[in-house]
Write an enzyme that holds these catalytic residues in place. Structure first.
Site, PDB file in Angstrom:
ATOM      1  N   ASP A  70       0.784  -1.232   0.000  1.00  0.00           N
ATOM      2  CA  ASP A  70       0.000   0.000   0.000  1.00  0.00           C
ATOM      3  C   ASP A  70       0.820   1.289   0.000  1.00  0.00           C
ATOM      4  OD1 ASP A  70      -2.656  -1.166   0.093  1.00  0.00           O
ATOM      5  OD2 ASP A  70      -2.083  -1.831   2.107  1.00  0.00           O
TER       6      ASP A  70
ATOM      7  N   HIS B 147      -3.484  -2.229  -6.789  1.00  0.00           N
ATOM      8  CA  HIS B 147      -2.662  -1.047  -7.023  1.00  0.00           C
ATOM      9  C   HIS B 147      -3.516   0.046  -7.663  1.00  0.00           C
ATOM     10  CE1 HIS B 147       1.050  -3.912  -7.237  1.00  0.00           C
ATOM     11  NE2 HIS B 147       0.488  -3.880  -6.058  1.00  0.00           N
TER      12      HIS B 147
END
Lengths: 400, 318
Positions: free
Chosen positions: A14, A44
């Protein structure tokens, strides 16, 4: 930029690999994005200047720029999730090639993964419930685990999927329906041999897009709260002789689900756009920038040539945010997490226990965040990111 | 991290793939196109070129032209979905150096609007775009002839192959269909569809000319309308000899082409190639083995050096 670049997250995932890969694809003429670990559980986020947003899982984060994706043999391919992702993107199958040697995730792997996590009750590992780790585990003990090239032949595919079903137990879906769906996958995607990936690397600059983060690495992370995936540069080095090693960090540290998180601070007011509590992963946790853990990540990744720092717009809106430069454990300072021997899970487990007793010792707030992070991680910041889109990125043009 | 935002049920996925492949593979034809896509129109084309480059210094041209008329039924659609795998098959096992692949389509110049479509030689997946642009005419007459001779005329006179001009090495041309060529090349059709004047040429003469630059193979899928027809087989065997192959299972088309090229290149023998197929997860060993039986030469070309001077005969060296 005329060299291959490998983008690796130095945290728990992340950090913003997707947006960095997208910016690299926007900036240079990139031949292809190559995925080298993980599978459909990757998420993503990319937001383009014209407002399109997509959370990439198996397609590479350069897809919205028309850059092809190649899934290398290290990726666990999930044809069911892939169909859904492709549909969300307008079915750009012409942009996708898949190594025939890559492992296939199946509904039976997924069901086994979810049963295993459910059985752990309150002590879940923080898996995504997509069966990626289960697929890797199964392949270790079963040399004939289903692979992508199997989807080219009905009889072979059926035999291998039937073996998975019989080994792992039913998943509430008829075998022949799975066979049909996987054959449809085999007819639709371009399945290629390993030389194809090698050729891509000779045809132009490529970007290697990592999944998850180094602190979740199967061998180097805080065992057992890790992912069944090599998240360091090791797989890239197997695929490619020479590349720039780009490490990605956020100005604050985040973690999905269970596991040590020394600098966690739920009091920090950090709104999160894309990440929410997941049924299988548990809560999304936030904390101060953990320089100690990130330094360890740089070390076990074998060093980085440059850094990308994301969320640089956040410190201004969150005055409480700090950088943690050292821990205290049992009253003693702990400034460096020393890497243990290679592939020693006992060592990693002991490390996890020690991290669970650690707390931040020094927290400081720098005037210049990129400069401070450069100094702490001993690598130059090449990309500064102040927002989700490529236009929010500053390239310092120090790597080539 | 953490995905699972999308449905992962098998039925939705299968349906998505079906619709996606229908869309991406046949978009141009299904949109109602009734003339050749500009990228595939042979009219006015000087040469389709297969050139060496720094990245591909030893190019090997491979052309695959298939019949898109009605008698072929669903065959062209299957070919369109199968042929994109050809490049991967050829490169995976190093059967051939630097393959350049060209796709094209053959129809009937006497009654079709799109009797000839010829793409470019490509060394990457760009050739798939040509496949997607092929118009599936579905017409054709009932006389068991199609204009293969027109396609062969184009390939003989409008290709430039570095492999041939620099190294004297012929390319590979695969014709896939189920009918016979017309007896001669008609100057009127050449003018209409290729845009130049020519003399009448018998198909026999043309094949001889074409075989200077290409090893020509004819693949007859038994699933097609005239599959297995003795007259068709006989006519092509008269033109191409043993290079006429019957194919029981269309799904094995790429494997058949790849192994034929591998055999032609001398990089494999048939048994090794068939074993490669099994290793690669292909279930088509039997089909391909049967199709390629006519090409099995006695003995295997030896790689590596042969000792000279110890043999009794002067014919030992290959």
């Amino acid at each position: 930029m005329n060299e291959h670049v490998a983008v690796v997250d130095l945290g728990y995932g992340d950090a913003g690999k997707g947006t960095v890969v997208d910016a690299l694809c926007d900036r240079g003429r990139i031949r292809a994005v190559l995925r080298f670990n993980g599978g459909a559980q990757a998420a993503h986020n990319v937001v383009t200047e014209d407002g399109r947003q997509h959370t990439f899982a198996q397609f590479g984060s350069g897809t919205l720029r028309g850059v092809p994706t190649h899934l290398t043999r290290f990726v666990v391919v999930d044809p069911l999730a892939l169909a859904a992702e492709a549909a969300a993107l307008g079915n750009p199958y012409e942009l996708l090639t898949v190594d025939g040697d890559a492992l296939l995730a199946t509904p039976w792997h997924r069901a086994a993964n979810q049963r295993r996590e459910r059985a752990r009750g309150g002590s879940r590992h923080g898996s995504c419930g997509m069966g990626v780790g289960e697929t890797m585990a199964y392949a270790l003990g079963h040399p004939h685990a289903p692979r992508v090239a199997d989807t080219l032949s009905r009889t072979g595919l059926r035999r291998r999927l039937a073996a998975v079903e019989s080994d792992l137990g039913p998943a509430g879906v008829p075998l022949d329906d799975v066979v049909d769906a996987y054959l449809a996958f085999g007819r639709t995607v371009a399945i290629v041999g390993t030389p194809y990936g090698e050729r891509l690397l000779t045809e132009g600059a490529c970007v290697f897009e990592g999944a998850q983060g180094v602190l979740l690495d199967e061998w180097r992370g805080w065992h057992p709260h890790t992912t069944w995936s090599t998240t360091t540069f090791d797989n890239v080095a197997e695929l490619c002789g020479s590349f720039t090693r780009l490490g990605v960090v956020r100005t604050y540290t985040t973690r999905h689900g269970a596991g040590p998180f020394v600098t966690e601070d739920p009091a920090l007011n950090l709104p999160e756009g894309h990440n929410a509590t997941g049924e299988w992963q548990g809560a999304f946790r936030v904390g101060h920038f953990d320089a100690v853990a990130h330094r360890y990540a740089v070390e076990v990744a074998g060093g980085v040539d440059a850094l990308a720092v994301t969320h640089l717009d956040i410190p201004d809106s969150c005055p409480e945010l700090r950088i943690c430069e050292s821990y205290a454990v049992d009253g003693e300072p702990w400034t460096r997490i020393e890497p243990g021997p290679a592939r020693d899970l006992g060592h990693q487990e002991a490390l996890t226990a020690r991290l669970n007793r650690a707390e931040p010792r020094t927290l400081s707030r720098p005037a210049d965040w990129p400069e401070a992070i450069e100094g702490l991680l001993s690598a130059p910041v090449e990309i500064e990111s102040y927002g989700p889109s490529s236009a929010d990125k500053k390239f310092r043009n120090r790597i080539h | 991290m953490g995905s699972g935002r999308w449905s992962t049920d098998v039925w939705t996925a299968a349906d998505n793939y079906r619709r996606a492949s229908g869309k991406s593979a046949f978009a141009y034809s299904d949109s109602g196109a009734r003339k050749a896509h500009p990228a595939l129109d042979p009219k006015g084309v000087t040469k389709r070129e297969s050139r060496d480059s720094d990245e591909h210094p030893f190019s090997t041209p491979i052309a695959v032209l298939f019949d898109v008329t009605g008698s072929m039924g669903g065959v062209p659609r299957v070919l369109q979905t199968k042929l994109p795998q050809l490049l991967g098959l050829l490169t995976r096992k190093d059967y051939v150096t630097d393959p350049h692949i060209l796709f094209g389509a053959v129809g009937d110049a006497t009654c079709d609007r799109v009797p000839l479509q010829i793409g470019q030689f490509e060394s990457d997946n760009r050739m798939d775009e040509d496949l997607a642009r092929i118009v599936l005419e579905g017409g054709g007459g009932g006389q068991m002839t199609e204009s293969y001779e027109l396609a062969m005329y184009f390939m003989a006179r409008h290709t430039a192959l570095d492999s041939f001009s620099k190294r004297g090495k012929r390319g590979y041309l695969f014709l896939i269909g189920d009918e016979m060529p017309y007896a001669k090349v008609h100057p009127r059709e050449v003018e209409k569809f290729i845009g130049e004047r020519t003399e009448p040429i018998s198909t026999e003469e043309l094949v001889v000319e074409l075989q200077r630059t290409f090893d020509v193979y004819y693949l007859l899928p038994t699933a097609a309308g005239h599959g297995g027809n003795r007259d068709v087989l006989q006519r092509w065997r008269g033109l191409l000899g043993q290079n006429v192959l019957e194919l029981d299972d269309l799904d094995a088309v790429c494997e058949t082409i790849a192994l034929t090229v591998g055999l032609g290149e001398g990089t494999i023998d048939l048994d090794a190639g068939l074993d490669d197929l099994v290793d690669a997860g292909s279930s088509h060993r039997g089909t391909v083995s049967k199709a390629l039986a006519p090409l099995q030469r006695n003995g295997v070309v030896r790689r590596g050096t042969l000792s000279v001077g110890t043999a009794k005969s002067g014919n030992e060296r290959l």
